[in-house]
Design an enzyme around this catalytic site. Structure first.
Site, PDB file in Angstrom:
ATOM      1  N   SER A 112     131.922  73.779  68.485  1.00 28.02           N
ATOM      2  CA  SER A 112     130.905  74.711  68.018  1.00 28.02           C
ATOM      3  C   SER A 112     129.532  74.514  68.644  1.00 28.02           C
ATOM      4  O   SER A 112     129.376  74.607  69.843  1.00 28.02           O
ATOM      5  CB  SER A 112     130.832  74.631  66.506  1.00 28.02           C
ATOM      6  OG  SER A 112     129.997  75.629  66.020  1.00 28.02           O
ATOM      7  N   HIS A 113     128.553  74.160  67.815  1.00 30.56           N
ATOM      8  CA  HIS A 113     127.154  74.087  68.254  1.00 30.56           C
ATOM      9  C   HIS A 113     126.818  72.719  68.838  1.00 30.56           C
ATOM     10  O   HIS A 113     125.681  72.481  69.201  1.00 30.56           O
ATOM     11  CB  HIS A 113     126.256  74.360  67.056  1.00 30.56           C
ATOM     12  CG  HIS A 113     126.599  73.474  65.898  1.00 30.56           C
ATOM     13  ND1 HIS A 113     127.773  73.635  65.198  1.00 30.56           N
ATOM     14  CD2 HIS A 113     125.975  72.422  65.360  1.00 30.56           C
ATOM     15  CE1 HIS A 113     127.843  72.709  64.263  1.00 30.56           C
ATOM     16  NE2 HIS A 113     126.772  71.947  64.334  1.00 30.56           N
ATOM     17  N   ASP A 276     126.154  80.630  69.042  1.00 24.36           N
ATOM     18  CA  ASP A 276     126.344  79.209  69.349  1.00 24.36           C
ATOM     19  C   ASP A 276     127.496  78.989  70.329  1.00 24.36           C
ATOM     20  O   ASP A 276     128.046  79.938  70.891  1.00 24.36           O
ATOM     21  CB  ASP A 276     126.556  78.405  68.057  1.00 24.36           C
ATOM     22  CG  ASP A 276     127.903  78.687  67.428  1.00 24.36           C
ATOM     23  OD1 ASP A 276     128.438  79.792  67.632  1.00 24.36           O
ATOM     24  OD2 ASP A 276     128.444  77.802  66.733  1.00 24.36           O
ATOM     25  N   ASP A 278     130.669  78.367  70.194  1.00 22.83           N
ATOM     26  CA  ASP A 278     131.950  79.064  70.035  1.00 22.83           C
ATOM     27  C   ASP A 278     131.794  80.475  69.487  1.00 22.83           C
ATOM     28  O   ASP A 278     132.795  81.125  69.154  1.00 22.83           O
ATOM     29  CB  ASP A 278     132.902  78.242  69.157  1.00 22.83           C
ATOM     30  CG  ASP A 278     132.371  78.052  67.754  1.00 22.83           C
ATOM     31  OD1 ASP A 278     131.138  77.985  67.587  1.00 22.83           O
ATOM     32  OD2 ASP A 278     133.183  77.955  66.810  1.00 22.83           O
ATOM     33  N   ASP A 280     130.436  81.777  66.699  1.00 22.80           N
ATOM     34  CA  ASP A 280     130.552  82.195  65.300  1.00 22.80           C
ATOM     35  C   ASP A 280     129.225  82.179  64.541  1.00 22.80           C
ATOM     36  O   ASP A 280     129.134  82.704  63.444  1.00 22.80           O
ATOM     37  CB  ASP A 280     131.634  81.378  64.558  1.00 22.80           C
ATOM     38  CG  ASP A 280     131.396  79.884  64.604  1.00 22.80           C
ATOM     39  OD1 ASP A 280     130.406  79.441  65.225  1.00 22.80           O
ATOM     40  OD2 ASP A 280     132.227  79.146  64.020  1.00 22.80           O
ATOM     41  N   ARG A 281     128.189  81.570  65.121  1.00 25.88           N
ATOM     42  CA  ARG A 281     126.889  81.565  64.438  1.00 25.88           C
ATOM     43  C   ARG A 281     125.975  82.626  65.016  1.00 25.88           C
ATOM     44  O   ARG A 281     126.195  83.107  66.118  1.00 25.88           O
ATOM     45  CB  ARG A 281     126.206  80.208  64.599  1.00 25.88           C
ATOM     46  CG  ARG A 281     126.980  79.084  63.974  1.00 25.88           C
ATOM     47  CD  ARG A 281     126.176  77.809  64.002  1.00 25.88           C
ATOM     48  NE  ARG A 281     126.945  76.757  63.365  1.00 25.88           N
ATOM     49  CZ  ARG A 281     126.421  75.680  62.818  1.00 25.88           C
ATOM     50  NH1 ARG A 281     125.111  75.494  62.860  1.00 25.88           N
ATOM     51  NH2 ARG A 281     127.189  74.781  62.249  1.00 25.88           N
ATOM     52  N   GLU A 362     126.734  81.522  55.225  1.00 28.75           N
ATOM     53  CA  GLU A 362     126.254  80.165  55.018  1.00 28.75           C
ATOM     54  C   GLU A 362     124.836  80.043  55.561  1.00 28.75           C
ATOM     55  O   GLU A 362     124.470  80.736  56.518  1.00 28.75           O
ATOM     56  CB  GLU A 362     127.138  79.169  55.775  1.00 28.75           C
ATOM     57  CG  GLU A 362     128.556  79.102  55.272  1.00 28.75           C
ATOM     58  CD  GLU A 362     129.272  77.888  55.857  1.00 28.75           C
ATOM     59  OE1 GLU A 362     129.329  76.865  55.166  1.00 28.75           O
ATOM     60  OE2 GLU A 362     129.752  77.975  56.997  1.00 28.75           O
ATOM     61  N   LYS A 375     133.335  83.052  60.572  1.00 29.77           N
ATOM     62  CA  LYS A 375     132.031  83.665  60.724  1.00 29.77           C
ATOM     63  C   LYS A 375     131.960  84.267  62.116  1.00 29.77           C
ATOM     64  O   LYS A 375     132.722  83.880  62.998  1.00 29.77           O
ATOM     65  CB  LYS A 375     130.915  82.675  60.464  1.00 29.77           C
ATOM     66  CG  LYS A 375     130.983  81.360  61.222  1.00 29.77           C
ATOM     67  CD  LYS A 375     129.963  80.389  60.638  1.00 29.77           C
ATOM     68  CE  LYS A 375     129.908  79.091  61.405  1.00 29.77           C
ATOM     69  NZ  LYS A 375     130.921  78.129  60.950  1.00 29.77           N
TER      70      LYS A 375
HETATM   71  C1  VG1 Z   1     128.103  72.595  59.486  1.00 30.36           C
HETATM   72  C2  VG1 Z   1     127.423  73.624  58.620  1.00 30.36           C
HETATM   73  C3  VG1 Z   1     128.468  74.456  57.910  1.00 30.36           C
HETATM   74  C4  VG1 Z   1     129.415  75.090  58.945  1.00 30.36           C
HETATM   75  C5  VG1 Z   1     130.003  74.007  59.822  1.00 30.36           C
HETATM   76  C6  VG1 Z   1     130.842  74.577  60.947  1.00 30.36           C
HETATM   77  O1  VG1 Z   1     128.869  71.723  58.682  1.00 30.36           O
HETATM   78  O2  VG1 Z   1     126.567  73.015  57.678  1.00 30.36           O
HETATM   79  O3  VG1 Z   1     127.814  75.452  57.142  1.00 30.36           O
HETATM   80  O4  VG1 Z   1     130.448  75.780  58.304  1.00 30.36           O
HETATM   81  O5  VG1 Z   1     128.966  73.238  60.417  1.00 30.36           O
HETATM   82  O6  VG1 Z   1     130.107  75.449  61.731  1.00 30.36           O
HETATM   83  P1  VG1 Z   1     128.359  70.276  58.238  1.00 30.36           P
HETATM   84  O7  VG1 Z   1     129.509  69.654  57.485  1.00 30.36           O
HETATM   85  O8  VG1 Z   1     127.965  69.575  59.492  1.00 30.36           O
HETATM   86  O9  VG1 Z   1     127.154  70.521  57.375  1.00 30.36           O
HETATM   87  V1  VG1 Z   1     130.490  75.657  63.370  1.00 30.36           V
HETATM   88  O10 VG1 Z   1     129.593  76.922  63.922  1.00 30.36           O
HETATM   89  O11 VG1 Z   1     130.084  74.010  63.846  1.00 30.36           O
HETATM   90  O12 VG1 Z   1     132.148  75.839  63.396  1.00 30.36           O
HETATM   91 CO    CO Z   2     130.208  77.529  65.736  1.00 30.11          CO
END
Ligand code: VG1
Ligand code: CO
Length: 542
Positions: A112-113, A276, A278, A280-281, A362, A375
């Site tokens: 992801s990010h 981001d 991948d 989804d954000r 979220e 998302k």
């Molecule tokens: C974080 C965010 C959460 C999100 C998750 C995956 O998790 O707070 O809201 O769903 O990342 O997002 P955590 O456990 O680090 O707080 V992504 O865009 O990394 O798939």
């Molecule tokens: Co992501």
């Protein structure tokens, strides 16, 4: 030829908030990927001959892992694998493809990010047939399997050419390489009024979309500049790079600061947005107006009906617990259901499948709807564009009107990243032990009304998830939430979420950090942040 290889368990393969995330060198240990993928397959039943969707965000180690997954899917007995060209699919596009094909499930490779590259992060996640992340029942089974695994199966064959569209055979498995954008774009065309958005751009509306050298580039180019006629150059950093150009593909106010500065400048376009690693954000900033993700969720829920895909209205809204209560006020006004779930998209799937909610979100810049089970960054931007095209107001005016109608939920998240894990755990344990004393305790003008550790009872499948975050709820409706991240790959990350409700429109223009200053100070004192983590201030404030 199908080969069985003996192996031994690794101790650290429990999936977190979104699958298994570790550094690339960690994933590169012999058998590490294979063990996890076999543990996924061993936890599933009835996939013989069925379809598996495979794709990732294109980061470093993506292509190699796709080959491993395909060879193991062949050995496991899947009938067909559908793969995005180059092994690339954004997370929402993978979800859309699983649903469109009626596939058994999918494997999505992403961190992801988090940053990419040889020393960056990598991740593997399993999605079920509804297109969403596997529910806890399955992730728990996968975690258990990783502890006992003793062998895995893999098909010995040359690598599949991921660049060539069409079908090839990998032993008994048919591998189909598809364009990663086509199916997703078709879905967006069904949901949104493309003609209205085209007219908006034709009328001089300006936009900057930063794909952050990550997976959304090709999607945003095709849809925004292609189908919708946004000016060439609207999408920047459009070419996906395996290391995201050395940047952190997280569309927040720290890593996408340049976009914020642009939006606040004299030459600001009407809309600045980003996604981001991948896809989804989303980040949405109007001219002179940053939209907090929690507000964005509420505004999208309140206005979704202007888009053709939601013209009949929405069934309900769900938000993760730390997300502000702004969306709750919209749901109340619309007279629709409102659900509060633990952090992570996997908890929304049941609510969406049961038709209880249409829009989910979220605070971490994730918004989505019933169209997929993830998302969806570009979807959120397109819904904003559809709303702007219909309402013909600026982003700032829409946000201010929203606050005037519903009141404003001042909101901020303070992250203490990569702190010592023992210290962070001690902080949480100490807070949990003090919950009974904290209830009704007074701190100056603020009194805690309720203090608990959030637990979720899933209304659809009846499952329970405990210890999802410490909540301090104050008499005036303010709130402080503490939880540890489940996606970090180094040390621990403490997240503190701070919220204050302000009904008085005369006080809506105050700066967020100023509006929250007393609560922020209190959040550090109560938990003893500096004592436990050695940090006097957070590393990221969003
Ligand atoms: C974080 C965010 C959460 C999100 C998750 C995956 O998790 O707070 O809201 O769903 O990342 O997002 P955590 O456990 O680090 O707080 V992504 O865009 O990394 O798939
Ligand atoms: Co992501």
């Amino acid at each position: 030829m199908r080969q069985t290889i003996e192996t031994r368990p690794f101790a650290d393969q429990q999936p977190g908030t979104s699958g298994l995330r570790k550094k690339v060198p960690h994933f590169r240990q012999p058998h590490y990927v294979e063990n996890f993928v076999q543990s996924i397959f061993d936890s599933l039943e009835g996939f013989e001959g069925k379809t598996l969707v495979v794709g990732g965000d294109g980061r470093y180690f993506n292509a190699e892992t796709i080959q491993t997954v395909l060879k193991m899917a062949a050995a496991a007995g899947f009938g067909r694998a559908v793969v995005g060209r180059g092994g690339v699919l954004s997370t929402p596009a993978a979800s859309a493809l699983i649903r469109a094909l009626g596939a058994f499930g999918g494997i999505v490779l992403s961190a992801s990010h988090n940053p990419g590259g040889p020393d960056g992060d990598f991740g593997v996640k399993y999605n079920v047939g509804n297109g969403g992340p596997a529910p806890e029942k399955i992730t728990d089974a996968i975690a258990a399997r990783t502890k006992t695994i003793a062998r895995y199966h893999i098909w010995q064959a040359p690598d599949v050419d991921l660049a060539r569209l069409g079908e090839t055979a990998l032993g008994p498995l048919t591998v189909e390489i598809v364009d990663p954008v086509t199916n997703y774009q078709r879905l967006m065309e069904q949901l949104f009024d493309f003609a209205a958005i085209r007219a908006l751009f034709a009328g001089g509306f300006t936009m900057r979309f930063d794909a952050m050298s990550a997976v959304t580039g090709p999607y945003a180019k095709a849809i925004l500049e292609g189908a919708l006629g946004a000016a060439p150059g609207t999408v920047i950093n459009a070419e996906p790079l395996p290391d995201f150009g050395g940047h952190h593909p997280d569309p927040n106010l720290v890593h996408a600061r340049h976009l914020y500065d642009l939006a606040m400048s004299k030459n600001a376009p009407d809309l600045c947005a980003a996604s981001d690693g991948d896809g989804d954000r989303n980040l949405v900033i109007g001219r002179d107006m940053f939209v907090t993700p929690s507000d964005s969720l509420a505004i999208l829920a309140a206005n979704a009906h202007v888009a053709p895909g939601y013209a009949k209205g929405i069934a309900g809204v769900a938000r993760s617990m730390p997300t502000s209560a702004a969306a709750d006020r919209v749901a109340a006004k619309l007279g629709v259901g409102c659900y509060e779930t633990p952090t992570g998209w996997k908890f929304f799937g049941n609510l969406l499948d049961a038709g209880l909610v249409t829009i989910c979100g979220e605070e971490s810049a994730g918004t989505g709807s019933s169209h997929v089970r993830e998302k969806d960054g570009l979807w959120a931007v397109l819904l904003w564009l559809n709303i702007l095209a219909v309402r013909r107001q600026s982003v700032a005016d829409i946000v201010r009107e929203h606050w005037a109608t519903y009141g404003r939920n001042f909101y901020s998240r303070h992250d203490y990243e990569e702190v010592d894990a023992a210290g962070a755990n001690a902080l949480m344990t100490a807070l949990r032990e003090r919950l009974p004393q904290l209830k009704n305790q007074r701190f100056g003008a603020l009194t805690i009304r309720e203090a608990d550790d959030f637990a979720y009872h899933d209304p659809v499948d009846g499952s329970d998830s405990k210890k999802q975050g410490v909540r301090l709820m104050f008499e005036d409706g303010s709130r402080i939430v503490y939880r540890l991240s489940g996606t970090g790959t180094a040390g621990a990350t403490l997240r503190i979420y701070i919220e204050r409700y302000e009904p008085d429109a005369a006080r809506h223009a105050i700066d967020t950090q100023a509006a929250l200053a007393d609560l922020v100070a209190l959040s550090r004192d109560i938990a003893g942040v500096e004592r436990h983590t050695g940090r006097a201030a957070p590393s990221v404030v969003t």
